[in-house]
Write an enzyme that holds these catalytic residues in place. Structure first.
Site, PDB file in Angstrom:
ATOM      1  N   CYS A 190       0.883  -1.162   0.000  1.00 31.31           N
ATOM      2  CA  CYS A 190       0.000   0.000   0.000  1.00 31.31           C
ATOM      3  C   CYS A 190       0.919   1.209   0.000  1.00 31.31           C
ATOM      4  O   CYS A 190       1.507   1.541   1.024  1.00 31.31           O
ATOM      5  CB  CYS A 190      -0.905   0.017   1.226  1.00 31.31           C
ATOM      6  SG  CYS A 190      -1.823   1.566   1.354  1.00 31.31           S
ATOM      7  N   CYS A 233      -0.570   4.261   2.321  1.00 34.28           N
ATOM      8  CA  CYS A 233      -0.595   4.192   3.797  1.00 34.28           C
ATOM      9  C   CYS A 233      -0.107   2.811   4.204  1.00 34.28           C
ATOM     10  O   CYS A 233       1.082   2.548   4.111  1.00 34.28           O
ATOM     11  CB  CYS A 233      -1.955   4.555   4.375  1.00 34.28           C
ATOM     12  SG  CYS A 233      -3.410   3.910   3.535  1.00 34.28           S
ATOM     13  N   SER A 234      -0.996   1.944   4.615  1.00 34.94           N
ATOM     14  CA  SER A 234      -0.535   0.622   5.034  1.00 34.94           C
ATOM     15  C   SER A 234      -1.701  -0.357   5.005  1.00 34.94           C
ATOM     16  O   SER A 234      -1.817  -1.202   5.878  1.00 34.94           O
ATOM     17  CB  SER A 234       0.043   0.699   6.436  1.00 34.94           C
ATOM     18  OG  SER A 234      -0.900   1.308   7.291  1.00 34.94           O
ATOM     19  N   CYS A 235      -2.560  -0.239   3.990  1.00 41.02           N
ATOM     20  CA  CYS A 235      -3.720  -1.118   3.867  1.00 41.02           C
ATOM     21  C   CYS A 235      -3.270  -2.571   3.804  1.00 41.02           C
ATOM     22  O   CYS A 235      -2.317  -2.902   3.096  1.00 41.02           O
ATOM     23  CB  CYS A 235      -4.528  -0.747   2.627  1.00 41.02           C
ATOM     24  SG  CYS A 235      -5.215   0.914   2.773  1.00 41.02           S
TER      25      CYS A 235
END
Lengths: 168, 233
Positions: free
Chosen positions: B132, B135-137
């Site tokens: 991602c 962000c950090s999905c």
């Protein structure tokens, strides 16, 4: 907009440092901050917390770790997004050539302004603010994005909303 | 001596104030700059928690339950069971690839950050990698919360522009003609890699092969190996 959170393709961020036997939370406050963000999340408009994180000033964003940024996002300083079920029909069909367009915090900087092949049918998803819309999984040849340095075998799949695409 | 606590504190503050701030205009400057310094996250989170609890917006036992859930109940073991089932049952594998949400729910997993799952399959000629960049999905119900490296700038920046270099850093060298597909979770879809079943595991039970499946293999930065292969590598 070119936000600091839009990191795909940036240089100079250094080596990846996987941690052996990494704990889920590295400090008690990380767990508490995570649980707080989950516990109060219910009434937040869709995507609001993410948007808050994206609006953190760049130097602060880079300085903080993930939990710190989440913590920061609990301070709503900017108008938030909200969601509705998609009503409009999907605008694009699978396997066409389209250009990516709108400037928004959830569109990567590296896939704008050039026509790209569009391979996968749309996943019907909720979208953006008061303008619910479909999301497409869009395939980019790695060489179209990065030039000859990339392998001709490689590709990048990006999820893009209707508004990020236009007929090329 | 009859100095009460209030008098004592007033005196102490006056003395301290006199020592550092000769006049009021400087005192204002000092206060202003002090607020720009980040506070200790522990204190800050504690203050936030106290405030939310005090206002009746959050229940402390709910926070404890959330932490316990993500520390002990939700994690890559869930994803490993999904992978092992797909290896054991070709019909399940088809369901998983065509309708991941429903297939994953069959094993009892689902929920937050896994509402819209897509499973992508590795083959000898195709290697999938999930990132991602924004962000950090990450697919929580099957992999738990993401590790720090997944959320870090180095991984997010390089996975799309130099996936083979990233894989090399994780000890995985792919042949030049293997197709690398990088899946950037920029919206609400969450991706899980179905890794290749390692050779020599045909006689192992579903539970035994599940134990071999690593988190890294389901993100796409590793392959599943048997202990024997691990030693050779």
């Amino acid at each position: 907009m070119n936000g600091i959170h839009d990191m795909g393709g940036m240089h100079g961020m250094g080596p990846i440092k996987p941690e052996k036997n990494e704990p889920v939370f590295h400090a008690a406050w990380e767990g508490r901050a995570f649980a707080l963000s989950m516990a109060v999340d219910g009434d937040w408009p869709y995507g609001a917390d993410r948007y808050q994180i994206e609006m953190i000033p760049p130097e602060e964003y880079l300085r903080q770790n993930y939990c710190g940024r989440s913590c920061e996002s609990e301070r709503p300083r900017y108008p938030a997004l909200s969601s509705r079920p998609a009503r409009a029909p999907a605008q694009y069909e699978s396997r066409g050539t389209y250009a990516t367009t709108a400037l928004h915090t959830r569109q990567n900087r590296d896939d704008r302004a050039e026509p790209w092949r569009f391979r996968i049918p749309g996943h019907q998803r909720q979208g953006l603010g008061e303008k619910p819309q479909h999301v497409y999984s869009v395939c980019f040849a790695a060489r179209d994005l990065w030039g000859e340095q990339a392998s001709r075998y490689d590709s990048i799949y990006v999820d893009l909303w209707d508004d990020y695409l236009e007929p090329a | 001596m009859t100095t009460n606590r209030r008098d004592f504190l007033t005196a102490a503050v006056t003395v301290a104030g006199a020592a550092v701030t000769p006049d009021l205009s400087h005192a204002h400057d000092h206060d202003h700059e002090h607020q720009a310094v980040p506070s200790d996250p522990t204190l800050r989170v504690k203050a936030l928690e106290s405030l939310l609890v005090e206002k009746g917006l959050v229940d402390r036992s709910a926070l404890d339950a959330l932490i316990d859930t993500y520390e002990h109940k939700v994690g890559p073991r869930n994803g490993a069971r999904v992978v092992a089932r797909a290896w054991a049952d070709p019909v399940y594998r088809q369901r998983l690839l065509s309708n991941a949400d429903a297939a994953i729910a069959e094993l009892g997993y689902g929920g937050l950050q896994g509402e819209h799952m897509v499973v992508v399959e590795n083959t000898p000629k195709v290697h999938n990698l999930v990132v991602c960049t924004l962000c950090s999905c990450y697919p929580w119900p099957v992999l738990g919360l993401p590790p720090v490296w997944y959320k870090s700038a180095p991984y997010r920046s390089r996975a799309v522009i130099d996936p083979r270099g990233v894989l090399r850093e994780f000890g995985l060298e792919l042949a030049d003609d293997v197709e690398v597909r990088v899946w950037d979770s920029t919206a609400e879809l969450r991706y899980l890699v179905l890794p290749e079943r390692p050779a020599g595991t045909e006689k192992m039970s579903e539970e035994e092969v599940a134990a071999l499946v690593t988190r890294d293999s389901m993100v796409g930065v590793g392959k599943v190996t048997t202990p024997a292969q691990g030693v050779r590598a």
